[in-house]
Design an enzyme around this catalytic site. Structure first.
Site, PDB file in Angstrom:
ATOM      1  N   THR B 166       0.846  -1.197   0.000  1.00 52.38           N
ATOM      2  CA  THR B 166       0.000   0.000   0.000  1.00 52.38           C
ATOM      3  C   THR B 166       0.873   1.236   0.000  1.00 52.38           C
ATOM      4  O   THR B 166       2.023   1.193   0.431  1.00 52.38           O
ATOM      5  CB  THR B 166      -0.951   0.021   1.218  1.00 52.38           C
ATOM      6  N   ARG B 167       0.325   2.329  -0.496  1.00 44.80           N
ATOM      7  CA  ARG B 167       1.005   3.620  -0.379  1.00 44.80           C
ATOM      8  C   ARG B 167       0.090   4.616   0.312  1.00 44.80           C
ATOM      9  O   ARG B 167       0.292   5.820   0.259  1.00 44.80           O
ATOM     10  CB  ARG B 167       1.439   4.142  -1.753  1.00 44.80           C
ATOM     11  N   HIS B 171      -7.443   2.231   5.876  1.00 43.83           N
ATOM     12  CA  HIS B 171      -8.774   2.477   6.418  1.00 43.83           C
ATOM     13  C   HIS B 171      -9.464   1.127   6.609  1.00 43.83           C
ATOM     14  O   HIS B 171      -8.898   0.074   6.314  1.00 43.83           O
ATOM     15  CB  HIS B 171      -9.540   3.404   5.476  1.00 43.83           C
ATOM     16  N   HIS B 174      -9.547  -1.457   3.653  1.00 39.93           N
ATOM     17  CA  HIS B 174      -8.334  -2.231   3.379  1.00 39.93           C
ATOM     18  C   HIS B 174      -7.976  -3.159   4.546  1.00 39.93           C
ATOM     19  O   HIS B 174      -7.440  -4.236   4.336  1.00 39.93           O
ATOM     20  CB  HIS B 174      -7.182  -1.293   3.018  1.00 39.93           C
ATOM     21  N   ARG B 260      -7.940  -3.561  -6.948  1.00 38.31           N
ATOM     22  CA  ARG B 260      -8.431  -2.969  -8.182  1.00 38.31           C
ATOM     23  C   ARG B 260      -7.509  -1.815  -8.542  1.00 38.31           C
ATOM     24  O   ARG B 260      -7.081  -1.061  -7.675  1.00 38.31           O
ATOM     25  CB  ARG B 260      -9.825  -2.403  -7.941  1.00 38.31           C
TER      26      ARG B 260
END
Lengths: 354, 354
Positions: B166-167, B171, B174, B260
């Site tokens: 992740t970058r 939340h 996720h 996605r």
């Protein structure tokens, strides 16, 4: 022509065999396969297969079949189901076979009890089924043959399909794990076992309505469907988990959810025995990817259903009602909290317990 | 000895290369590999590899290196990082290369802009790194080299390990998908990218504190850990998803979550392009099982985080705040609802936005 009356359990197995649901098994198990299955969990030809599938014969019927070149198979109500054209009558050793099949010879084990009760004689051979063994109402509302289930999957265009086996109503905890599994594939088949179960299990017709209302209310119809698995329950833990996984490939599964103590009963099997066995056999042998899950629960601190893998909070945060307490609530006309059971499902159970 | 000053992005890539994080790539990409990577997404030897890894040279530096048998690599502050002993200076075609690498030559694309800005000259060869390229505080609190991450995994005894790239701050949506993925394996590595990102992304040090507090409060320490992925972000969508999956095997991953529009930016890539590419390459080529996930959200009717795959309810039941609206709330000292962002995380973001 001599005839063999089948028990409801043996009729269920015959039905699935005749539908091709038990492939690679194509015939009623003969003596050579019987021994190999019991001892090695494999057919004589080497293919993975966990249970003999052959009707039990009483001593009388077994002797009456002596020398017969063809045998009629009768249903529990005497109806003609079909014919075995190359009958092989043979004697098994139930008292020792059960130790391999169930890991125990305790007659209190419901699967062991069924084998012991069936006695030693079995009928192998090629079964030609002439009767229509389709499931009767209300079970005819959903696909149950491998062909029908595969057609329903193809219609939806799913490539990666996870199957969920259950013999219980689906509460939030199991809804959660079906949805976890669904998130990473194309579709989910809720595939409850609706064959013979032991006393005390929720009857299949009650469960059917629970599954229907749950799917209608909480699953997208283009991603989840209900289909029925008409096999009898053996409660054989790891070995039955192999059966459950293996035959799902015949119905179009690519993935199969395996729970803690899958197909277990009482304390006969280790919590992770079934998962470990399926993971060690793997996709190659099973034809499906085994997808293991932990026990799950609603956690107030998480604000979600979780498991010991995904929730770090103290057990005091976990909402837990014993099965007994839930049945008490339902019998008394109370609804369990919606974090445990969807109200739509609880109402059906309430009516059934009333 | 002639020397080459590295940009921060090139230093990040050198760091990962020297750590073995970019295996099978072992050297700075030469001209032959460059062309093969750009055109075929493979090294000259045929192995899957998506991006050239070679420092950019200005025109002046490129001509100064002519004939050099050895070249010093300098950090952005002039510090000596190491040496290239068989330097190969070569010219690339940034304006056309970007079309293959990013599927676009739009200079508004941040990854395209970085390549165009770097100019045509590159330095290939065997890089010997002498400097300590360990991450500085506060990033030194967590494992970041492949060796350290693999050791941390081994210590926990995990066999099946899913990695989450992740970058962004994590939340609830996720968190949900990391936990879905964790349910079916042994362990989860939250593996945020902490190298160079574009303007407007939440800074890595702020995110670090968000990840730390989230893990402390909502994940079991024996099942989930934080490790850092020090690569620069390329925003190259499907091709970067290949990089992200492929290199995770070097860190000990067996499974890799692909979202996605993974590693996408703007509207350059199709929603499922990255997932489709990883699924078509498969575990064999990638070294990890790609685990695809949909967009997820909190649904009031489900009483849970769900996705279009697992929730049948109308969008009016879905709790949704745009990124802009969330930032407004945080800047104004308001907390977004706990169904969207854990309060512990929201407070850190609030401080950062204040």
């Amino acid at each position: 022509m001599p005839s063999v009356p089948l028990s409801p359990r043996d009729r269920s197995d015959l039905r699935l065999l005749s539908w091709g649901a038990y492939a690679p098994l194509a015939e009623l198990t003969g003596e050579a396969d019987h021994r190999s299955i019991v001892d090695e969990m494999r057919l004589g030809g080497g293919q993975l297969w966990p249970f003999p599938i052959a009707p039990a014969l009483s001593d009388d019927v077994a002797s009456a079949l002596s020398g017969a070149s063809s045998v009629d198979l009768l249903g529990p109500d005497g109806e003609l189901l079909g014919t075995v054209t190359d009958p092989e009558v043979y004697r098994t050793e139930p008292a020792t076979d059960v130790k391999s099949l169930f890991g125990t010879d305790d007659p209190a084990h419901p699967g062991v009890a069924a084998v012991l009760e069936a006695g030693p004689w079995r009928l192998g051979g090629t079964a030609q089924v002439d009767a229509d063994l389709s499931l009767a109402a209300p079970f005819d509302r959903h696909p149950s043959t491998p062909a029908a289930v595969k057609a329903a999957i193809a219609e939806r265009g799913w490539q990666r399909v996870v199957f969920f086996q259950t013999r219980n109503p689906i509460h939030r905890a199991h809804e959660y794990l079906t949805k976890c599994a669904l998130e990473t594939v194309d579709g989910l088949v809720i595939h409850p076992l609706v064959g013979e179960t032991k006393e005390g299990d929720v009857p299949a017709d009650v469960r059917l309505r629970c599954y229907e209302v749950l799917l209608e209310s909480y699953y997208p119809p283009d991603r989840a469907m209900l289909a029925l698995f008409a096999a009898p329950m053996r409660y054989a833990g790891p070995r039955e988990a192999v059966l459950h996984a293996l035959v799902r490939a015949n119905f179009g599964a690519t993935h199969f959810i395996v729970g803690r103590d899958h197909a277990g009963v009482g304390n006969y099997y280790g919590t992770y025995e079934a998962q470990d066995l399926l993971l060690s056999l793997g996709q190659e042998a099973l034809g499906v990817v085994p997808v293991p899950f932990e026990h799950s629960f609603y956690c107030n601190a998480c604000g979600a259903v979780a498991s010991a893998k995904t929730c770090p909070h103290d057990q005091s945060e976990h909402l837990h009602l014993s099965g007994t307490r839930q049945r008490e609530m339902l019998s008394a006309g109370e609804l369990p909290p919606p974090e445990l059971t969807r109200p739509e499902v609880a109402i059906i159970l309430q009516e059934a317990y009333a």
